[in-house]
Design a protein around this motif. Structure first.
Motif, short mmCIF file in Angstrom:
data_model
loop_
_atom_site.label_atom_id
_atom_site.label_comp_id
_atom_site.label_asym_id
_atom_site.label_seq_id
_atom_site.Cartn_x
_atom_site.Cartn_y
_atom_site.Cartn_z
N THR B 13 -20.84 -18.48 7.83
CA THR B 13 -19.56 -17.80 8.05
C THR B 13 -18.95 -17.35 6.72
O THR B 13 -18.54 -16.21 6.57
N ARG B 14 -18.90 -18.30 5.77
CA ARG B 14 -18.36 -17.96 4.45
C ARG B 14 -19.48 -17.39 3.60
O ARG B 14 -20.42 -18.09 3.26
N LYS B 15 -19.40 -16.14 3.25
CA LYS B 15 -20.47 -15.52 2.48
C LYS B 15 -19.94 -14.30 1.73
O LYS B 15 -18.84 -13.82 2.02
N ASP B 16 -20.72 -13.83 0.79
CA ASP B 16 -20.42 -12.57 0.11
C ASP B 16 -20.21 -11.50 1.19
O ASP B 16 -21.06 -11.32 2.06
N GLU B 17 -19.09 -10.78 1.09
CA GLU B 17 -18.78 -9.84 2.17
C GLU B 17 -19.86 -8.76 2.34
O GLU B 17 -19.98 -8.16 3.41
N LYS B 18 -20.64 -8.53 1.28
CA LYS B 18 -21.71 -7.54 1.40
C LYS B 18 -22.83 -8.00 2.33
O LYS B 18 -23.70 -7.21 2.69
N LEU B 19 -22.82 -9.29 2.67
CA LEU B 19 -23.85 -9.80 3.59
C LEU B 19 -23.40 -9.70 5.05
O LEU B 19 -24.16 -10.01 5.96
N ALA C 43 -26.44 -21.89 -10.76
CA ALA C 43 -26.03 -20.65 -10.12
C ALA C 43 -24.54 -20.45 -10.25
O ALA C 43 -23.76 -21.41 -10.27
N VAL C 44 -24.13 -19.19 -10.34
CA VAL C 44 -22.71 -18.86 -10.36
C VAL C 44 -22.19 -18.89 -8.93
O VAL C 44 -22.86 -18.42 -8.01
N ASP C 45 -21.02 -19.45 -8.75
CA ASP C 45 -20.43 -19.53 -7.43
C ASP C 45 -19.58 -18.30 -7.15
O ASP C 45 -18.66 -17.99 -7.89
N SER C 46 -19.89 -17.59 -6.08
CA SER C 46 -19.08 -16.41 -5.73
C SER C 46 -18.40 -16.57 -4.37
O SER C 46 -17.77 -15.63 -3.88
N VAL C 47 -18.55 -17.76 -3.76
CA VAL C 47 -17.99 -17.92 -2.41
C VAL C 47 -17.15 -19.18 -2.25
O VAL C 47 -16.80 -19.56 -1.12
N SER C 66 -23.08 -9.10 -6.54
CA SER C 66 -21.77 -9.51 -6.04
C SER C 66 -20.71 -8.93 -6.96
O SER C 66 -20.99 -8.58 -8.11
N GLN C 67 -19.47 -8.83 -6.45
CA GLN C 67 -18.40 -8.23 -7.24
C GLN C 67 -18.19 -9.02 -8.55
O GLN C 67 -17.94 -8.45 -9.60
N LEU C 68 -18.32 -10.34 -8.44
CA LEU C 68 -18.05 -11.23 -9.56
C LEU C 68 -19.09 -11.11 -10.68
O LEU C 68 -18.77 -11.21 -11.86
N THR C 69 -20.35 -10.88 -10.30
CA THR C 69 -21.45 -11.00 -11.26
C THR C 69 -21.97 -9.68 -11.80
O THR C 69 -22.83 -9.66 -12.68
N PRO C 73 -24.75 -11.61 -17.42
CA PRO C 73 -26.05 -12.26 -17.64
C PRO C 73 -26.26 -13.44 -16.68
O PRO C 73 -26.32 -14.59 -17.09
N VAL C 74 -26.37 -13.12 -15.43
CA VAL C 74 -26.45 -14.10 -14.35
C VAL C 74 -27.70 -13.80 -13.52
O VAL C 74 -27.85 -12.68 -13.03
N ASP C 75 -28.59 -14.78 -13.34
CA ASP C 75 -29.79 -14.52 -12.55
C ASP C 75 -29.85 -15.35 -11.27
O ASP C 75 -30.90 -15.37 -10.60
N ALA C 76 -28.77 -16.03 -10.93
CA ALA C 76 -28.72 -16.80 -9.68
C ALA C 76 -27.27 -16.91 -9.24
O ALA C 76 -26.41 -17.29 -10.04
N VAL C 77 -27.00 -16.57 -7.98
CA VAL C 77 -25.65 -16.62 -7.47
C VAL C 77 -25.65 -17.29 -6.10
O VAL C 77 -26.61 -17.13 -5.32
#
Lengths: 93, 93, 93, 93, 93
Positions: B13-19, C43-47, C66-69, C73-77
């Motif tokens: 449910t909670r996810k990057d809105e692009k998904l 990993a960077v947290d975007s959610v 993602s909007q944040l990344t 220089p981020v290879d895992a989100v």
């Protein structure tokens, strides 16, 4: 790039339309003595490779740099058919 | 690309809105004799694949080359549903 | 994408300025039965994921979608927090 | 990047035309004590490396950032010839 | 991203000119308890890391998102120096 041997063909009717017309070949990865590795890849053929031929496989975004695969959902392409691997004996190195 | 079998669905449910609106499928990687490998991937479905179907998985930046996944945080997409893998016997190669 | 469990946080004062303000989480990769794999990722947290949550990890250049990344220089989100993995029994497939 | 030793040359007449004129070298990956790993790569030479030399290999899309390989179906390039690897003893760290 | 410890320096006179002025560090990958993994990477330093420091390594095309490495044949960059890895005990998760 890695070396593989074309061992089969893959058929798919329902697919991303960008894959239309592409020949999907099954390639077993090879060691440098031409023995099979355990792993394989499915690669798009861009050079007219046939079953049994030893080929060069380019992977990742670089697999989209051939004219055929540009902008397509393709992560492995056969970019060359290998004539010969020249490995001088260790003593000569 | 590699071959896998769709074995499940992932809910978030909670996810990057692009998904939003994307179907996230769990795919077990397959050997060429259709036996399971130990590894799996979560892939976005772009071709209407269902549970139990054998599919082609495109990974990396190439997974963003389908119309559905363009510009999305997606590193694996189901790009085809496989009808048949044609592997001539070694003797014929 | 792969599945992981957030097990920790990483602190870094001296870093590429483009990483400023980003939450760096330590994620252990999971098998499909939620048991731990040996491997991990930062990993960077975007959610808004928290310790103990099961998450979806997007890697490679797709981790920068993602909007944040974007452009970082981020290879895992972390691109989603997983509610449920639905795996029908093999007999039903 | 990883370290390898050039052990051979690969010849291919039929290939993606973008590979024309490129020297394709076979490189065995090395451990830090210069012993061979099991794995190898085929890499394009952009620095004039010769058989027996210890080299730095850049992979993935970054392999297309040299002047020679830009826009080419190349996923591994020799980006430097290594003079020395300086590894202070653990005690000094 | 993954975690590593800087254990050495790599010297190369003949190299892709885009690598001029870059510090090439040898980094051993670390487990979460700071023990060494078997694997290593050669990474460009963008944050002033020194021998013995524990660092964050960004790989692939994302390694080219630092100001220093943009457009360069670099597939691994040290993007942060790690102060602390905070891993709550499993019981607290």
């Amino acid at each position: 790039m890695v070396i593989g041997k074309v061992i089969g063909t893959l058929w798919a009717t329902r697919k991303d339309e960008k894959l239309n017309g592409m020949k999907l070949l099954v390639v077993r990865h090879l060691n440098l003595d031409y023995s099979y590795k355990d792993s394989y890849a499915v690669a798009v053929d861009s050079v007219g490779a046939g079953i049994g031929e030893v080929v060069l496989i380019t992977t990742g975004s670089s697999a989209r740099q051939s004219q055929l695969t540009q902008g397509k959902p393709v992560d492995a392409v056969i970019s060359a058919i290998i004539d010969k691997i020249d490995l001088p004996s260790e003593a000569d190195i």
